[in-house]
Scaffold this motif. Structure first.
Motif, PDB file in Angstrom:
ATOM      1  N   ARG A  14      25.940 -27.304  11.235  1.00 38.45           N
ATOM      2  CA  ARG A  14      25.652 -28.151  10.076  1.00 38.45           C
ATOM      3  C   ARG A  14      24.346 -28.928  10.230  1.00 38.45           C
ATOM      4  O   ARG A  14      23.695 -29.263   9.258  1.00 38.45           O
ATOM      5  N   ASP A  15      24.006 -29.262  11.463  1.00 37.21           N
ATOM      6  CA  ASP A  15      22.782 -30.010  11.728  1.00 37.21           C
ATOM      7  C   ASP A  15      22.357 -29.715  13.161  1.00 37.21           C
ATOM      8  O   ASP A  15      22.941 -28.855  13.832  1.00 37.21           O
ATOM      9  N   SER A  18      25.279 -30.502  15.828  1.00 36.82           N
ATOM     10  CA  SER A  18      26.406 -29.569  15.786  1.00 36.82           C
ATOM     11  C   SER A  18      25.985 -28.184  16.274  1.00 36.82           C
ATOM     12  O   SER A  18      26.767 -27.479  16.927  1.00 36.82           O
ATOM     13  N   THR A  19      24.753 -27.787  15.982  1.00 34.18           N
ATOM     14  CA  THR A  19      24.254 -26.496  16.460  1.00 34.18           C
ATOM     15  C   THR A  19      24.103 -26.502  17.974  1.00 34.18           C
ATOM     16  O   THR A  19      24.488 -25.549  18.664  1.00 34.18           O
TER      17      THR A  19
END
Length: 210
Positions: A14-15, A18-19
């Protein structure tokens, strides 16, 4: 099976954070934190043992054995937490983004010619302390684990390595244009750090790209 990022990877990315955590999972993070803090306590003692080290940021994580004023302050290891670890890894990534290979860390932190984000993230002394003490296993049991694994050359990083290898197929489906090769990398010191000189070009670490 379509080559490229898996549905799981696409759905959970998601951003930036998170990645990143798709690869640097909480399980891997917990191992590194536990082993690094174990090494820090062994070397400097737990914070709260004896006299504290006060509020000086340059001394809050470790005692420098080579500076009398640090010994006088009774410096102790302040446990690294997930924020500290992510900040440290982030600076390593940034150093790569800035193509800082071979550049002294002191120049990255220099008040005039350095980069502000390095100084704002953590003091240089703290960065050096983390670089010296970062661990992926308990070094006191390493020889036993290496022997039990039939001379496992990855004993120092085995648990983290296995979790990393298990994770990758969940995030990416390789296609037909994938090169499988091997590379000999000059290596000396703490796993994860590379120190090269002309005399050390005979390689002591064998990396395989899969």
């Amino acid at each position: 099976m379509r080559p490229g990022p898996t549905r799981q990877a696409v759905g959970q990315a998601r951003d930036i954070l998170s990645t990143f955590r798709l690869f640097f999972t909480p399980e891997i993070e917990d191992i590194i934190l536990e082993m690094t803090n174990l090494e820090g306590v062994r070397k400097y003692g737990a914070r709260g043992d004896g006299n504290g080290c006060g509020g000086d940021d340059d001394h809050r994580h470790y005692a420098d054995d080579h500076e009398d004023h640090d010994r006088d302050r009774g410096g102790r290891w302040k446990a690294m937490d997930s924020t500290d670890l992510r900040a440290y890894v982030g600076l390593l990534i940034l150093a790569g983004v800035y193509r800082s290979r071979g550049e002294a860390a002191s120049s990255l932190w220099d008040a005039e010619s350095g980069r502000t984000i390095f100084r704002a993230t953590m003091p240089l002394k703290v960065f050096h302390a983390y670089s010296r003490l970062l661990r992926f296993d308990d070094r006191q049991t390493r020889a036993e684990r290496r022997a039990a694994g039939g001379g496992d050359k990855l004993a120092a990083v085995r648990e983290v390595w296995d979790k990393w290898v298990e994770r990758l197929p969940l995030l990416y489906n390789p296609g037909p244009d994938v090169t499988v090769d091997e590379q000999l990398v000059p290596f000396r010191g703490v796993p994860g750090q590379q120190h090269c000189t002309r005399a050390q070009q005979h390689c002591t670490q064998h990396n395989t790209t899969r």
